[in-house]
Design an enzyme around this catalytic site. Structure first.
Site, mmCIF file in Angstrom:
data_model
loop_
_atom_site.group_PDB
_atom_site.id
_atom_site.type_symbol
_atom_site.label_atom_id
_atom_site.label_comp_id
_atom_site.label_asym_id
_atom_site.label_seq_id
_atom_site.Cartn_x
_atom_site.Cartn_y
_atom_site.Cartn_z
ATOM 1 C CD1 TRP A 113 -2.275 2.154 1.617
ATOM 2 C CD2 TRP A 113 -3.279 0.689 0.269
ATOM 3 N NE1 TRP A 113 -3.468 2.710 1.213
ATOM 4 C CE2 TRP A 113 -4.110 1.825 0.382
ATOM 5 C CE3 TRP A 113 -3.696 -0.364 -0.534
ATOM 6 C CZ2 TRP A 113 -5.332 1.931 -0.276
ATOM 7 C CZ3 TRP A 113 -4.913 -0.265 -1.183
ATOM 8 C CH2 TRP A 113 -5.717 0.876 -1.045
ATOM 9 C CG ASP A 163 -2.278 13.117 -1.841
ATOM 10 O OD1 ASP A 163 -2.513 11.895 -1.841
ATOM 11 O OD2 ASP A 163 -2.470 13.832 -2.848
ATOM 12 C CD GLU A 166 -4.446 5.884 0.605
ATOM 13 O OE1 GLU A 166 -5.353 5.900 -0.253
ATOM 14 O OE2 GLU A 166 -4.660 5.785 1.822
ATOM 15 C CD GLU A 322 -13.467 6.066 -2.327
ATOM 16 O OE1 GLU A 322 -12.698 5.948 -1.369
ATOM 17 O OE2 GLU A 322 -13.345 5.400 -3.385
#
Length: 379
Positions: A113, A163, A166, A322
């Site tokens: 990640w 940020d 990502e 989202e």
């Protein structure tokens, strides 16, 4: 209770968040989205905790703070090593810094990640301080975890990192710095720090404010990162609820104007121009942040419009996504993400929390529409 938080959608939002919270206090980012399932972010979770705290669910917020504290305590020696190395002029590489997200049990993730993000550690401090102020709670049980976080941030705040989204790890992001400064100011004012740490926290916050004004503005408004000319939807948070910069000041007004002109269509706010994630749609949570900033600047009518736009993105089951695809920046990129990760994350708990947070700030004089319209908001 505000009429907004008394609505069916707000009631569903609160029940969804508290119902999905794990026994250990973690908030799932999204229960079914393939890339998020099984993880809790410090940043998302802190804004979720602030939303439910504002809606009256104090115990849920405190369970999340307990979870954060447990994660940090289990890494106390590693945090002290990071701080010592940084202060000795040997800052560890990003892979050895604290990650942005953890499993519900508080473990590091096993899959790759974009992990080195500082904003979440400032945001959990800010959310805790807001909760203590709002409910008159005693923060003593989190003091040691707060101290670890303050040491970590005062040593590391000036470093480039990923940020909120990502992305762009080689830049220093204004939204990240706003989260850090708000957190440091919050716990410094909450009486949770000894004299030395309080001094360090206030000194770091002052340095952040000065540096943002020097390098994080363009033509009088806040920008995405140092040296950029672009804006980012997350910048509204620097005005409210974080309160790093006065929404009614010239800087605040010009930042709001830039966000409206460049990123917001009707009531839907994009992350940034050039966004290709799921085609670069409009994010309900960013519309809520923008609404909070407008409300803090005295423009209640616009805040209500933004709230109503965000509410209208709910599915028939009252779940908030989202993002929505009614006004894509890069429509040709949407299908690739659908094939990679499946449908857009729905529900996203952060979206529900921001609706609660904006609703908590709106008074009862302007009713919600009886049935929010969904025209132009395909998912």
């Amino acid at each position: 209770m505000h009429r907004y938080n008394d609505s069916r959608l707000a009631e569903h939002s609160l029940a969804l968040i508290t119902g999905l919270q794990t026994p250990g206090g973690a908030y799932p980012a999204s229960p079914t989205f393939s890339a998020y399932a099984g993880y809790c972010w410090f940043r998302d979770g802190a804004f979720i905790a602030d939303g439910v705290s504002a809606a009256g669910a104090a115990e849920s917020a405190e369970r999340f703070f307990d979870w954060c504290a447990g994660v940090l305590r289990s890494r106390a020696d590693h945090i002290r090593w990071i701080v010592a190395e940084t202060r000795a002029g040997r800052p560890p590489e990003g892979a050895k810094m604290l990650p942005a997200r953890y499993t519900f049990a508080g473990a590091d993730g096993l899959d790759e990640w974009w992990d080195f993000q500082l904003d979440g550690y400032g945001t959990w401090l800010w959310a805790l301080a807001e909760h203590l102020r709002r409910h008159g709670a005693d923060g003593e049980r989190w003091r040691d975890a707060v101290e670890l976080t303050v040491d970590y941030l005062t040593a590391s705040w000036s470093r480039p990192c990923y940020d909120w989204w990502e992305e762009h790890s080689d830049h220093v992001h204004v939204s990240t710095l706003a989260c850090i400064a708000a957190g440091l100011d919050g716990v410094a004012g909450a009486g949770l720090l000894d004299g030395g740490r309080e001094h360090d926290a206030r000194e770091a916050s002052a340095a952040i404010h000065a540096l943002v004004r020097e390098r994080g503005t363009r033509d009088g408004f806040l920008v995405k990162w140092f040296g950029s000319t672009a804006v980012d939807g997350s910048l509204a948070a620097a005005l409210a609820p974080l309160g790093c910069f006065d929404p009614g000041s010239a800087l605040g007004e010009k930042t709001l104007d830039a966000l409206e002109r460049q990123l917001t269509v009707s009531g839907g706010t994009h992350r940034y121009l050039g966004d290709t994630f799921y085609g670069g749609g409009q994010w309900p949570l960013l519309s809520c942040f923008l609404g909070l900033a407008h409300l803090a600047a005295g423009n209640r009518d616009r805040a209500v419009e933004l709230y109503e736009w965000a509410a209208a993105t709910a599915t028939d089951d009252l779940d908030l996504p989202e993002q929505v695809a009614g006004h894509l920046i890069a429509p040709g990129m949407r299908q690739g993400w659908l094939e990679r990760w499946g449908p857009v994350a729905t529900p996203l708990l952060w979206s529900h929390a921001m609706l609660l947070r904006l609703g908590a700030e709106l008074d009862t004089t302007a009713p919600l529409p009886a049935t929010p319209t969904r025209e132009g908001l395909p998912r």
